[in-house]
Design a protein around this motif. Sequence first.
Motif, PDB file in Angstrom:
ATOM      1  N   ALA A   3      88.093  54.047 106.663  1.00 58.32           N
ATOM      2  CA  ALA A   3      88.623  55.133 105.840  1.00 58.32           C
ATOM      3  C   ALA A   3      88.033  56.477 106.227  1.00 58.32           C
ATOM      4  N   TYR A   4      86.852  56.481 106.856  1.00 60.78           N
ATOM      5  CA  TYR A   4      86.215  57.728 107.268  1.00 60.78           C
ATOM      6  C   TYR A   4      86.822  58.263 108.560  1.00 60.78           C
ATOM      7  N   ASP A   5      87.387  57.389 109.384  1.00 63.76           N
ATOM      8  CA  ASP A   5      87.923  57.809 110.684  1.00 63.76           C
ATOM      9  C   ASP A   5      89.397  58.169 110.539  1.00 63.76           C
ATOM     10  N   VAL A   6      89.672  59.150 109.692  1.00 63.89           N
ATOM     11  CA  VAL A   6      91.032  59.613 109.424  1.00 63.89           C
ATOM     12  C   VAL A   6      91.025  61.131 109.554  1.00 63.89           C
ATOM     13  N   ASP A   7      92.089  61.685 110.121  1.00 66.39           N
ATOM     14  CA  ASP A   7      92.164  63.124 110.301  1.00 66.39           C
ATOM     15  C   ASP A   7      92.032  63.845 108.966  1.00 66.39           C
ATOM     16  N   LEU A   8      91.324  64.964 108.988  1.00 61.84           N
ATOM     17  CA  LEU A   8      91.038  65.699 107.751  1.00 61.84           C
ATOM     18  C   LEU A   8      92.310  66.157 107.052  1.00 61.84           C
ATOM     19  N   ALA A   9      93.309  66.588 107.824  1.00 58.45           N
ATOM     20  CA  ALA A   9      94.570  67.024 107.222  1.00 58.45           C
ATOM     21  C   ALA A   9      95.240  65.870 106.477  1.00 58.45           C
ATOM     22  N   LEU A  10      95.186  64.675 107.047  1.00 55.25           N
ATOM     23  CA  LEU A  10      95.760  63.511 106.382  1.00 55.25           C
ATOM     24  C   LEU A  10      94.961  63.156 105.132  1.00 55.25           C
ATOM     25  N   ARG A  11      93.655  63.306 105.192  1.00 47.10           N
ATOM     26  CA  ARG A  11      92.827  63.053 104.002  1.00 47.10           C
ATOM     27  C   ARG A  11      93.212  63.982 102.860  1.00 47.10           C
TER      28      ARG A  11
ATOM     29  N   LEU B  96      91.504  82.269 112.441  1.00 47.27           N
ATOM     30  CA  LEU B  96      91.637  81.238 113.469  1.00 47.27           C
ATOM     31  C   LEU B  96      90.349  80.432 113.582  1.00 47.27           C
ATOM     32  N   SER B  97      89.216  81.119 113.526  1.00 47.59           N
ATOM     33  CA  SER B  97      87.934  80.445 113.628  1.00 47.59           C
ATOM     34  C   SER B  97      87.712  79.504 112.445  1.00 47.59           C
ATOM     35  N   LEU B  98      88.115  79.947 111.259  1.00 45.78           N
ATOM     36  CA  LEU B  98      87.962  79.092 110.083  1.00 45.78           C
ATOM     37  C   LEU B  98      88.794  77.826 110.214  1.00 45.78           C
ATOM     38  N   LEU B  99      90.007  77.962 110.744  1.00 49.18           N
ATOM     39  CA  LEU B  99      90.841  76.791 110.992  1.00 49.18           C
ATOM     40  C   LEU B  99      90.173  75.848 111.978  1.00 49.18           C
ATOM     41  N   ALA B 100      89.632  76.414 113.072  1.00 51.10           N
ATOM     42  CA  ALA B 100      88.970  75.587 114.083  1.00 51.10           C
ATOM     43  C   ALA B 100      87.707  74.928 113.530  1.00 51.10           C
ATOM     44  N   ASN B 101      86.951  75.665 112.729  1.00 51.95           N
ATOM     45  CA  ASN B 101      85.703  75.124 112.190  1.00 51.95           C
ATOM     46  C   ASN B 101      85.942  74.023 111.165  1.00 51.95           C
ATOM     47  N   VAL B 102      87.016  74.161 110.389  1.00 57.02           N
ATOM     48  CA  VAL B 102      87.288  73.164 109.337  1.00 57.02           C
ATOM     49  C   VAL B 102      88.064  71.982 109.906  1.00 57.02           C
ATOM     50  N   TRP B 103      89.226  72.246 110.475  1.00 55.18           N
ATOM     51  CA  TRP B 103      90.065  71.150 110.974  1.00 55.18           C
ATOM     52  C   TRP B 103      89.477  70.518 112.233  1.00 55.18           C
ATOM     53  N   GLY B 104      88.687  71.292 112.978  1.00 50.03           N
ATOM     54  CA  GLY B 104      88.051  70.756 114.172  1.00 50.03           C
ATOM     55  C   GLY B 104      86.634  70.296 113.922  1.00 50.03           C
ATOM     56  N   GLY B 105      85.736  71.255 113.633  1.00 48.80           N
ATOM     57  CA  GLY B 105      84.319  70.931 113.481  1.00 48.80           C
ATOM     58  C   GLY B 105      84.010  70.027 112.311  1.00 48.80           C
ATOM     59  N   LEU B 106      84.494  70.394 111.111  1.00 48.23           N
ATOM     60  CA  LEU B 106      84.200  69.586 109.933  1.00 48.23           C
ATOM     61  C   LEU B 106      84.816  68.199 110.036  1.00 48.23           C
ATOM     62  N   ASP B 107      86.029  68.139 110.565  1.00 47.88           N
ATOM     63  CA  ASP B 107      86.682  66.839 110.748  1.00 47.88           C
ATOM     64  C   ASP B 107      85.865  65.943 111.672  1.00 47.88           C
ATOM     65  N   ALA B 108      85.340  66.519 112.761  1.00 45.67           N
ATOM     66  CA  ALA B 108      84.518  65.735 113.696  1.00 45.67           C
ATOM     67  C   ALA B 108      83.242  65.239 113.022  1.00 45.67           C
ATOM     68  N   LEU B 109      82.623  66.093 112.194  1.00 46.30           N
ATOM     69  CA  LEU B 109      81.394  65.682 111.512  1.00 46.30           C
ATOM     70  C   LEU B 109      81.642  64.566 110.514  1.00 46.30           C
ATOM     71  N   LEU B 110      82.755  64.655 109.789  1.00 38.40           N
ATOM     72  CA  LEU B 110      83.061  63.614 108.805  1.00 38.40           C
ATOM     73  C   LEU B 110      83.327  62.266 109.477  1.00 38.40           C
TER      74      LEU B 110
END
Length: 208
Positions: A151-159, A64-78
């Motif tokens: 192009a950078y302001d797109v959800d990570l899952a969509l990318r 769960l944490s990995l999902l939050a860190n990638v889809w949440g944290g990494l997406d926000a950083l990108l």
Amino acid sequence: LGFAVLQTLTASGAAVWLWGAFLDRYEHDPGRVRMAMGAILLAVTAVEALLAAHGLVFKWFVLLSLLANVWGGLDALLRYPAAHPIESFFTAKQCGLLGAKTLALAACVAAARRHGQLLFFLLPGLTWGLPLLYLMALPLDTAEQVAKDDAYDVDLALRVWQLAVCPAERRGCIASCRGWWYRGLHVASERSPLARLAICVASPAHRR
């Protein structure tokens, strides 16, 4: 428990003060701020993996944490430093992931018998730390609260989906990564003679 609360407040206050000092120096350098937050996110993920390896948290918490860190944290950083309205999907997603991670870690704390105080001490940093630092890092000037490109302001899952189904997106991503890599090599060669020598030996194309 009272001592653990005091330790948590002290460590949190020191971290916020250090981050504020860093932002005072690099507030107009989003690339450097993004790299710093990326390093913090990587450290948080590593700590969570170590906690799971030592049996201090549930195995499912790491997933769960990995999902939050990638889809949440990494997406926000990108997408940093783009700001998003409170009613946007980005904000709802971040709040949902943060809430789920908080409840999951709280369950780990409640189930822990010998290490409950340690997990309680780590709770703010592992869950709320990076979101707080991210909010502090958002530029005060609304003109700066935009992504480098739409192009950078797109959800990570969509990318990821676009990369999987669109060859043009894959070629663009490879070109961007190659450009980032060459820029990094150039900066390293300019700052360090040893790095310049190593780069020239490894890649004759970079010799001058």
